[in-house]
Design a protein around this motif. Structure first.
Motif, mmCIF file in Angstrom:
data_model
loop_
_atom_site.group_PDB
_atom_site.id
_atom_site.type_symbol
_atom_site.label_atom_id
_atom_site.label_comp_id
_atom_site.label_asym_id
_atom_site.label_seq_id
_atom_site.Cartn_x
_atom_site.Cartn_y
_atom_site.Cartn_z
ATOM 1 N N THR A 1 97.518 -1.577 57.041
ATOM 2 C CA THR A 1 97.198 -2.828 56.356
ATOM 3 C C THR A 1 98.485 -3.457 55.836
ATOM 4 N N ALA A 2 98.382 -4.663 55.341
ATOM 5 C CA ALA A 2 99.554 -5.349 54.781
ATOM 6 C C ALA A 2 99.866 -4.805 53.391
ATOM 7 N N LYS A 3 101.147 -4.868 53.022
ATOM 8 C CA LYS A 3 101.557 -4.409 51.690
ATOM 9 C C LYS A 3 100.832 -5.189 50.597
ATOM 10 N N SER A 4 100.568 -6.443 50.847
ATOM 11 C CA SER A 4 99.900 -7.279 49.853
ATOM 12 C C SER A 4 98.436 -6.887 49.638
ATOM 13 N N ASN A 5 97.885 -6.054 50.513
ATOM 14 C CA ASN A 5 96.507 -5.584 50.370
ATOM 15 C C ASN A 5 96.389 -4.344 49.508
ATOM 16 N N LEU A 6 97.507 -3.806 49.025
ATOM 17 C CA LEU A 6 97.480 -2.645 48.151
ATOM 18 C C LEU A 6 97.868 -3.069 46.742
ATOM 19 N N ILE A 7 97.066 -2.649 45.774
ATOM 20 C CA ILE A 7 97.374 -2.945 44.377
ATOM 21 C C ILE A 7 97.426 -1.619 43.620
ATOM 22 N N LEU A 8 98.446 -1.476 42.800
ATOM 23 C CA LEU A 8 98.608 -0.278 41.988
ATOM 24 C C LEU A 8 97.742 -0.415 40.748
ATOM 25 N N LEU A 9 96.745 0.472 40.619
ATOM 26 C CA LEU A 9 95.843 0.423 39.477
ATOM 27 C C LEU A 9 96.367 1.239 38.306
ATOM 28 N N ARG A 10 96.949 2.396 38.627
ATOM 29 C CA ARG A 10 97.349 3.327 37.578
ATOM 30 C C ARG A 10 98.534 4.149 38.051
ATOM 31 N N GLY A 11 99.471 4.424 37.144
ATOM 32 C CA GLY A 11 100.561 5.332 37.445
ATOM 33 C C GLY A 11 101.889 4.687 37.784
ATOM 34 N N ALA A 12 102.171 3.530 37.230
ATOM 35 C CA ALA A 12 103.417 2.839 37.551
ATOM 36 C C ALA A 12 104.645 3.680 37.219
ATOM 37 N N THR A 13 104.563 4.508 36.179
ATOM 38 C CA THR A 13 105.696 5.345 35.797
ATOM 39 C C THR A 13 105.409 6.828 35.974
ATOM 40 N N SER A 14 104.344 7.140 36.650
ATOM 41 C CA SER A 14 103.932 8.526 36.855
ATOM 42 C C SER A 14 104.075 8.925 38.317
ATOM 43 N N ARG A 15 104.110 10.216 38.587
ATOM 44 C CA ARG A 15 104.130 10.692 39.971
ATOM 45 C C ARG A 15 102.753 10.571 40.616
ATOM 46 N N ASP A 16 101.708 10.609 39.794
ATOM 47 C CA ASP A 16 100.336 10.464 40.289
ATOM 48 C C ASP A 16 99.936 8.996 40.167
ATOM 49 N N LYS A 17 99.593 8.389 41.290
ATOM 50 C CA LYS A 17 99.293 6.965 41.332
ATOM 51 C C LYS A 17 97.924 6.735 41.954
ATOM 52 N N LEU A 18 97.310 5.618 41.581
ATOM 53 C CA LEU A 18 96.026 5.228 42.150
ATOM 54 C C LEU A 18 96.156 3.789 42.658
ATOM 55 N N PHE A 19 95.854 3.621 43.933
ATOM 56 C CA PHE A 19 95.916 2.307 44.578
ATOM 57 C C PHE A 19 94.522 1.877 44.991
ATOM 58 N N ARG A 20 94.304 0.567 45.072
ATOM 59 C CA ARG A 20 93.068 0.015 45.613
ATOM 60 C C ARG A 20 93.414 -0.893 46.776
ATOM 61 N N VAL A 21 92.615 -0.793 47.840
ATOM 62 C CA VAL A 21 92.791 -1.653 49.016
ATOM 63 C C VAL A 21 91.996 -2.928 48.770
ATOM 64 N N PRO B 1 88.180 -2.426 52.410
ATOM 65 C CA PRO B 1 88.347 -3.087 51.113
ATOM 66 C C PRO B 1 87.590 -2.350 50.009
ATOM 67 N N GLY B 2 88.243 -2.193 48.879
ATOM 68 C CA GLY B 2 87.632 -1.522 47.740
ATOM 69 C C GLY B 2 87.917 -0.036 47.660
ATOM 70 N N THR B 3 88.486 0.540 48.703
ATOM 71 C CA THR B 3 88.802 1.961 48.706
ATOM 72 C C THR B 3 89.910 2.252 47.703
ATOM 73 N N GLU B 4 89.719 3.300 46.916
ATOM 74 C CA GLU B 4 90.755 3.725 45.987
ATOM 75 C C GLU B 4 91.451 4.952 46.558
ATOM 76 N N ILE B 5 92.768 4.933 46.518
ATOM 77 C CA ILE B 5 93.569 5.986 47.127
ATOM 78 C C ILE B 5 94.453 6.615 46.068
ATOM 79 N N ALA B 6 94.264 7.901 45.824
ATOM 80 C CA ALA B 6 95.101 8.646 44.884
ATOM 81 C C ALA B 6 96.226 9.310 45.668
ATOM 82 N N VAL B 7 97.443 9.155 45.182
ATOM 83 C CA VAL B 7 98.597 9.755 45.843
ATOM 84 C C VAL B 7 99.477 10.457 44.815
ATOM 85 N N ARG B 8 100.224 11.428 45.293
ATOM 86 C CA ARG B 8 101.247 12.113 44.486
ATOM 87 C C ARG B 8 102.584 11.774 45.119
#
Length: 85
Positions: free
Chosen positions: A63-83, A12-19
């Motif tokens: 983890t469950a899909k509901s445990n991931l929240i999109l913090l940044r990048g809804a319209t970008s290829r670079d996204k940041l998620f938080r668990v 919990p609390g981990t931020e994950i950057a993805v492309r």
């Protein structure tokens, strides 16, 4: 490689950057040069690709899909998620 290659990111609390690469030939989560890449077959319209990214990333970290929240990048290829907890 194990079935959950990113399980160490499930805390919990981990931020994950993805492309993200939409309109790929197959759905895949891959680590390339210390970066997490998510390939989805969906087109990037109406949030379809984002939903598929959440599904694939949740499965990869175990983890469950509901445990991931999109913090940044809804319209970008670079996204940041938080668990979430």
């Amino acid at each position: 490689m194990t079935s959950r290659p990113l399980a160490h990111l499930a805390s919990p609390g981990t931020e994950i950057a993805v492309r993200v690469t939409p309109k790929a030939s197959r759905n895949l989560v891959k680590i390339e040069a210390d970066q997490i890449r998510v390939y989805v077959t969906c087109v990037p319209e109406d949030g379809k690709a984002n939903k598929e990214v959440v599904k694939l990333l949740a499965k990869a970290i175990g983890t469950a899909k509901s445990n991931l929240i999109l913090l940044r990048g809804a319209t970008s290829r670079d996204k940041l998620f938080r668990v979430l907890g």
